[in-house]
Design an enzyme around this catalytic site. Structure first.
Site, PDB file in Angstrom:
ATOM      1  N   LYS A  21       0.883  -1.313  -0.110  1.00  0.00           N
ATOM      2  CA  LYS A  21      -0.036  -0.055  -0.086  1.00  0.00           C
ATOM      3  C   LYS A  21       0.975   1.279   0.103  1.00  0.00           C
ATOM      4  O   LYS A  21       0.626   2.236  -0.935  1.00  0.00           O
ATOM      5  CB  LYS A  21      -0.906  -0.055   1.351  1.00  0.00           C
ATOM      6  N   SER A  22       1.929   1.270   0.921  1.00  0.00           N
ATOM      7  CA  SER A  22       2.682   2.518   1.070  1.00  0.00           C
ATOM      8  C   SER A  22       3.381   2.615  -0.276  1.00  0.00           C
ATOM      9  O   SER A  22       3.551   3.955  -0.812  1.00  0.00           O
ATOM     10  CB  SER A  22       3.723   2.313   2.174  1.00  0.00           C
ATOM     11  N   ARG A  26       2.925   5.705  -3.368  1.00  0.00           N
ATOM     12  CA  ARG A  26       4.148   6.693  -3.674  1.00  0.00           C
ATOM     13  C   ARG A  26       4.413   6.584  -5.296  1.00  0.00           C
ATOM     14  O   ARG A  26       4.878   7.654  -5.877  1.00  0.00           O
ATOM     15  CB  ARG A  26       5.478   6.302  -3.070  1.00  0.00           C
ATOM     16  N   GLY A  93      -4.801   8.262   4.763  1.00  0.00           N
ATOM     17  CA  GLY A  93      -3.789   8.979   5.709  1.00  0.00           C
ATOM     18  C   GLY A  93      -2.628   9.306   4.890  1.00  0.00           C
ATOM     19  O   GLY A  93      -1.952  10.519   4.961  1.00  0.00           O
ATOM     20  N   ASP A 317       2.653  -0.731  11.994  1.00  0.00           N
ATOM     21  CA  ASP A 317       1.286  -1.111  11.633  1.00  0.00           C
ATOM     22  C   ASP A 317       1.185  -2.557  12.106  1.00  0.00           C
ATOM     23  O   ASP A 317       0.105  -3.030  11.835  1.00  0.00           O
ATOM     24  CB  ASP A 317       1.203  -1.002   9.945  1.00  0.00           C
ATOM     25  N   ARG A 390      -7.074  -2.746   9.822  1.00  0.00           N
ATOM     26  CA  ARG A 390      -6.071  -3.881  10.449  1.00  0.00           C
ATOM     27  C   ARG A 390      -6.911  -4.456  11.880  1.00  0.00           C
ATOM     28  O   ARG A 390      -6.452  -5.422  12.113  1.00  0.00           O
ATOM     29  CB  ARG A 390      -4.749  -2.922  10.926  1.00  0.00           C
TER      30      ARG A 390
HETATM   31  C1  S3P Z   1       2.894   5.044   6.373  1.00  0.00           C
HETATM   32  C2  S3P Z   1       3.444   5.610   7.343  1.00  0.00           C
HETATM   33  C3  S3P Z   1       2.925   5.118   8.849  1.00  0.00           C
HETATM   34  C4  S3P Z   1       2.168   3.906   8.752  1.00  0.00           C
HETATM   35  C5  S3P Z   1       1.092   4.179   7.699  1.00  0.00           C
HETATM   36  C6  S3P Z   1       1.723   4.322   6.430  1.00  0.00           C
HETATM   37  C7  S3P Z   1       3.493   5.598   4.828  1.00  0.00           C
HETATM   38  O1  S3P Z   1       2.353   6.477   9.350  1.00  0.00           O
HETATM   39  O2  S3P Z   1       1.499   3.697   9.943  1.00  0.00           O
HETATM   40  O3  S3P Z   1       0.086   3.052   7.679  1.00  0.00           O
HETATM   41  O4  S3P Z   1       2.929   5.076   3.773  1.00  0.00           O
HETATM   42  O5  S3P Z   1       4.363   6.487   4.968  1.00  0.00           O
HETATM   43  P1  S3P Z   1       3.120   7.583  10.082  1.00  0.00           P
HETATM   44  O6  S3P Z   1       3.768   8.089   9.258  1.00  0.00           O
HETATM   45  O7  S3P Z   1       1.943   8.299  10.640  1.00  0.00           O
HETATM   46  O8  S3P Z   1       3.801   6.964  11.053  1.00  0.00           O
END
Ligand code: S3P
Length: 430
Positions: A21-22, A26, A93, A317, A390
């Protein structure tokens, strides 16, 4: 949707977890900022990453879904369209905190961002602060929460010491630094995931890391040709945990991303005594590649462990799963320095502690983590996912390892990161 997960006899088989996902977020974002079309293979098809494509389309980016690739025709760093309406970030987020890093560097443009009920409880002052130091203006509800507006401006270089280890905030500042004329520097309290740095390197940016200091230089153009997204270690973690706690299990997972900034959970799991095979990346220098490995985990007797602040960002996570493992481990498992968990899709300290206590765990919350006295396993019962993907998947795994099974209220939340979770799980359960 309520779903019951009965106790499993064992888990066995092979599986490839869904795309990361991350890295998907990006890839789409940096492709959108590129001048040339970028081909993304294995892009995650889930609610969060679809929110990113929707947001980018509203900025004039063309995202074309082809049979086995996503083709993104970006606008270049400096020329996205100014959307007429509000950009909807949904539940994501990462999208909410990274996108403003791009938008803030567009002088005299104004962008409005908003999302769902859960996103409206998640703070944006953590990105507003550095972006304002750089010269942009962010107007947020109560100065802290979405909806918020990003007023772009010519930005200046800062050296920003992050108050919390957050890859999202770090990434936002690094993206904003691309057109200050002099780059930007970020210092983290502890290393967090570095996918943005790796992908910027691949796109030709000058990125350097020394310890916890990361610096990016000015660029005129990003040149990303192709991105292949590896399997998500955070999604894989559910099966790894399940195999470790359900007697007789052995699970093989292919193509799992093993970037060292994401494998904290695997190190915790190994320390608790789980048998894990696979090649993890050694902590160290910044490279362009995202390494992958096949991971095999077998059931083992587990021992309690302690997880401290330095380890937390590398397993952030997966910490709900550490609580679950703790229920099956001899002794007291303690997680400290994880106050950030209260600011996730739900308050994950309250959600995990109340949820697992309701299933029979001997667990208590602290301000910045939790403590579990394990060894007794879990009775079972009902757990509320609280709209958090989660927690929904945590409840499912708890059910497999419990004596009486677990009913998860709100299982549909899993679709945020892993729409195929139940099918994949069913394929492993014997
Ligand atoms: C993420 C960073 C983390 C993680 C989130 C994904 C990212 O959050 O908990 O699920 O993709 O950069 P934080 O940057 O708030 O720690």
């Amino acid at each position: 949707m309520n779903v019951v997960f009965p106790p499993a006899r064992r888990l066995s088989g092979e599986l490839t977890p869904p795309p990361d996902k991350s890295i998907s977020h990006r890839a789409a974002l940096l492709a959108a900022m590129s001048d040339q079309p970028v081909c993304v293979r294995n892009y995650l098809d889930a609610a969060d990453t679809n929110s990113t494509l929707g947001a980018l389309r509203s900025l004039g980016v063309v995202c074309e879904q082809r049979p086995d690739e996503l083709l993104i025709r970006g606008t270049g760093i400096r020329s996205p369209a100014e959307p007429t309406g509000t950009i909807d970030v949904g539940n994501a987020g990462t999208l909410m905190r990274l996108l403003p890093g791009w938008l803030a560097q567009l002088p005299s443009a104004v962008f409005h961002l908003d999302g769902d009920e859960s996103i409206r409880r998640r703070p944006v002052d953590r990105i507003a602060h550095p972006l304002e130091l750089m010269g942009a203006r962010i107007i947020a509800r109560d100065g802290r929460f979405p909806p918020f507006a990003v007023h772009g401006a010519p930005l200046r270089r800062i050296e920003y010491e992050l108050p919390m280890a957050s890859a999202q905030v770090k990434s936002c500042v690094l993206l904003a630094g691309l057109s200050t004329g002099a780059g930007v520097a970020v210092i983290e309290p502890a290393p967090s995931r570095d996918h943005t740095e790796r992908m910027l390197l691949r796109a030709g940016a000058d990125v350097r890391r020394a310890g916890t200091r990361v610096e990016v230089g000015n660029v005129d153009e990003l040149e990303l040709d192709e991105v292949v997204v590896p399997g998500d270690p955070s999604s894989a973690a559910f099966f790894l945990a399940a195999a470790a706690i359900v007697p007789g299990s052995r699970v093989v997972l292919h193509d799992v991303g093993v970037n060292w900034t994401r494998t904290g959970f695997l190190r915790v799991l190994a320390r608790m005594g789980a048998h894990i095979e696979g090649t993890l990346e050694a902590p160290g220098s910044l490279v362009e590649v995202e390494p992958v490995s096949t991971l095999t985990v077998e059931h083992s007797e587990l021992e309690a462990t302690e997880v401290g602040a330095d380890e937390v960002p590398l397993a952030i996570d997966e910490l709900p799963l550490v609580a679950l493992l703790g229920c099956f481990a001899e002794g007291e498992t303690v997680v400290r320095g994880a106050g950030e968990l209260r600011l996730k899709e739900s308050d994950r300290i309250a959600g995990v502690v109340d949820g697992l206590a309701g299933l029979g765990a001997d667990i208590e919350a602290t301000d910045d983590g939790f403590a579990v006295r394990g060894g007794g396993g879990l009775r079972g019962g009902r757990i509320d996912a609280l709209g958090d993907h989660r927690l929904a998947m945590l409840g499912a795994i708890a059910g497999l390892a419990s004596r009486e099974g677990v009913e998860v209220a709100g299982m549909d939340a899993a679709a945020v990161s892993y729409p195929g979770f139940r099918d994949d799980l069913e394929a492993l359960v014997r």
